[in-house]
Scaffold this motif. Structure first.
Motif, PDB file in Angstrom:
ATOM      1  N   SER A 102       0.806  -1.220   0.000  1.00  0.00           N
ATOM      2  CA  SER A 102       0.000   0.000   0.000  1.00  0.00           C
ATOM      3  C   SER A 102       0.840   1.270   0.000  1.00  0.00           C
ATOM      4  CB  SER A 102      -0.927   0.012   1.219  1.00  0.00           C
ATOM      5  OG  SER A 102      -0.167  -0.040   2.417  1.00  0.00           O
ATOM      6  N   SER A 103       2.173   1.123   0.084  1.00  0.00           N
ATOM      7  CA  SER A 103       3.100   2.274   0.103  1.00  0.00           C
ATOM      8  C   SER A 103       2.741   3.268   1.207  1.00  0.00           C
ATOM      9  CB  SER A 103       3.100   2.986  -1.261  1.00  0.00           C
ATOM     10  OG  SER A 103       3.511   2.115  -2.282  1.00  0.00           O
ATOM     11  N   ILE A 171       2.616   6.774  -0.529  1.00  0.00           N
ATOM     12  CA  ILE A 171       3.831   7.567  -0.732  1.00  0.00           C
ATOM     13  C   ILE A 171       4.376   7.274  -2.118  1.00  0.00           C
ATOM     14  CG2 ILE A 171       6.124   8.084   0.195  1.00  0.00           C
ATOM     15  CD1 ILE A 171       5.163   6.870   2.857  1.00  0.00           C
ATOM     16  N   ASP A 172       4.918   8.287  -2.758  1.00  0.00           N
ATOM     17  CA  ASP A 172       5.495   8.097  -4.089  1.00  0.00           C
ATOM     18  C   ASP A 172       6.663   7.122  -4.028  1.00  0.00           C
ATOM     19  OD1 ASP A 172       3.658   9.854  -5.092  1.00  0.00           O
ATOM     20  OD2 ASP A 172       5.000  11.598  -4.998  1.00  0.00           O
ATOM     21  N   ALA A 173       6.974   6.537  -5.179  1.00  0.00           N
ATOM     22  CA  ALA A 173       7.982   5.472  -5.240  1.00  0.00           C
ATOM     23  C   ALA A 173       9.361   5.953  -4.813  1.00  0.00           C
ATOM     24  CB  ALA A 173       8.028   4.896  -6.658  1.00  0.00           C
ATOM     25  N   ALA A 174       9.807   7.121  -5.311  1.00  0.00           N
ATOM     26  CA  ALA A 174      11.160   7.596  -5.003  1.00  0.00           C
ATOM     27  C   ALA A 174      11.344   7.904  -3.518  1.00  0.00           C
ATOM     28  CB  ALA A 174      11.492   8.811  -5.864  1.00  0.00           C
ATOM     29  N   LEU A 179      13.307   6.232   1.980  1.00  0.00           N
ATOM     30  CA  LEU A 179      12.974   5.947   3.370  1.00  0.00           C
ATOM     31  C   LEU A 179      13.359   4.520   3.731  1.00  0.00           C
ATOM     32  CD1 LEU A 179      11.620   6.726   6.059  1.00  0.00           C
ATOM     33  CD2 LEU A 179       9.441   5.998   5.054  1.00  0.00           C
ATOM     34  N   THR A 180      13.083   3.576   2.852  1.00  0.00           N
ATOM     35  CA  THR A 180      13.422   2.179   3.110  1.00  0.00           C
ATOM     36  C   THR A 180      14.925   1.988   3.216  1.00  0.00           C
ATOM     37  OG1 THR A 180      11.446   1.498   1.878  1.00  0.00           O
ATOM     38  CG2 THR A 180      13.108  -0.179   2.282  1.00  0.00           C
ATOM     39  N   SER A 181      15.676   2.709   2.387  1.00  0.00           N
ATOM     40  CA  SER A 181      17.134   2.621   2.436  1.00  0.00           C
ATOM     41  C   SER A 181      17.680   3.217   3.733  1.00  0.00           C
ATOM     42  CB  SER A 181      17.728   3.342   1.225  1.00  0.00           C
ATOM     43  OG  SER A 181      19.136   3.373   1.289  1.00  0.00           O
ATOM     44  N   ASP A 182      17.140   4.360   4.168  1.00  0.00           N
ATOM     45  CA  ASP A 182      17.611   4.992   5.404  1.00  0.00           C
ATOM     46  C   ASP A 182      17.276   4.152   6.638  1.00  0.00           C
ATOM     47  OD1 ASP A 182      18.641   7.130   4.022  1.00  0.00           O
ATOM     48  OD2 ASP A 182      16.889   8.408   4.315  1.00  0.00           O
ATOM     49  N   MET A 183      16.187   3.417   6.586  1.00  0.00           N
ATOM     50  CA  MET A 183      15.811   2.563   7.712  1.00  0.00           C
ATOM     51  C   MET A 183      16.836   1.454   7.941  1.00  0.00           C
ATOM     52  SD  MET A 183      11.687   2.295   7.061  1.00  0.00           S
ATOM     53  CE  MET A 183      11.480   0.970   8.243  1.00  0.00           C
ATOM     54  N   LYS A 184      17.540   1.057   6.896  1.00  0.00           N
ATOM     55  CA  LYS A 184      18.549  -0.003   6.999  1.00  0.00           C
ATOM     56  C   LYS A 184      19.958   0.547   7.212  1.00  0.00           C
ATOM     57  CE  LYS A 184      15.841  -2.913   3.853  1.00  0.00           C
ATOM     58  NZ  LYS A 184      15.840  -3.621   2.544  1.00  0.00           N
ATOM     59  N   SER A 185      20.096   1.868   7.163  1.00  0.00           N
ATOM     60  CA  SER A 185      21.420   2.478   7.268  1.00  0.00           C
ATOM     61  C   SER A 185      21.959   2.395   8.699  1.00  0.00           C
ATOM     62  CB  SER A 185      21.356   3.940   6.823  1.00  0.00           C
ATOM     63  OG  SER A 185      22.590   4.577   7.029  1.00  0.00           O
TER      64      SER A 185
END
Length: 253
Positions: A102-103, A171-174, A179-185
């Motif tokens: 559902s983004s 939320i838009d794809a970009a 956000l998904t990348s920063d959550m794993k940082s």
């Protein structure tokens, strides 16, 4: 017996002869002896009145501005007003999940904000405060503080829970990928806290009108916990900026 001769009366200068010759000349037809018509200049009373009115209004505005400047100087000298200050004293993240189907974002934060009133003679009256938490421009949670009175030389601790149940829309794809990348940082998830409210100040018996303010706090980072753990954000480098927001008709400055 000799005839008596009576002398004729002299014709006045500029007068037409008693028996004008026939036919009449152009001078007689068009009244050549009449004075030439000279149009009179228009009176300028209206223009002068408008000019006087403009000068009066200009002087009135200048006088009002001068009086306002004097009043502001007197208030400053008497009360020495200073803006209130805000700081994010604590932020804890219970969970933060992103639904790929559902983004949308589902989250829960516990937020503590410290508000300080440095003034000796000013009391602040705050309306309800709305809170929004962002990460790279993505809204990850919302909440609020109740209205309160901020006394002189007072420090108030405000506590609330910030949450998002995915009802804010997709939320838009970009931004979602970022956000998904920063959550794993390993460096942590950058957060930005925004507070908006209206406040008025009381100086003795004088109260100012309500003015909108926005508090923006940046420099906050938190690691996304796994399972049922709770992560405490790093707020040591957080800085909050207070801006006034004055609304004039349809525009907010």
């Amino acid at each position: 017996m000799a005839e008596k001769v009576y002398p004729s009366k002299p014709t006045p200068i500029g007068a037409a002869p008693a028996n004008p010759p026939f036919p009449a000349t152009k001078a007689q037809l068009y009244g050549a002896n009449r004075p030439a018509y000279r149009p009179q200049a228009r009176r300028r009373h209206r223009r002068g009145w408008c000019c006087s009115c403009c000068i009066f209004l200009t002087l009135l505005v200048l006088a009002l501005l001068f009086a306002a400047a004097i009043l502001a100087a007197v208030v400053y000298l008497l009360y020495r007003p200073h803006r209130p200050s805000f700081a994010v004293s604590a932020l804890k993240l219970s969970y933060l999940n992103v639904s790929q189907s559902s983004s949308t974002v589902i989250s829960k934060f516990d937020l503590n904000v410290t508000a300080k009133n440095p003034n000796k003679k000013l009391v602040y009256y705050y309306g309800p405060i709305t809170i929004s938490v962002y990460s790279d421009g993505v809204d990850v949670g919302e909440g609020s503080f109740p209205s309160f009175v901020h006394g002189t030389k007072n420090t108030t601790l405000l506590k609330t829970t910030i949450a998002s149940n995915g009802g804010g829309g997709a939320i838009d794809a970009a931004p979602l990928a970022k956000l998904t990348s920063d959550m794993k940082s390993k460096n942590g998830l950058p957060l930005e806290v925004k507070l908006e409210t209206k406040v008025k100040a009381k100086m003795g018996s004088l109260k100012t009108p309500k003015v909108g303010i926005r508090v923006t706090c940046v420099g906050i980072k938190v690691s996304v916990p796994s399972g049922n753990a709770t992560a405490t954000a790093s707020t040591a480098g957080a800085k909050c900026k207070v801006d006034t927001r004055v609304k004039i008709w349809k525009w907010t400055f």
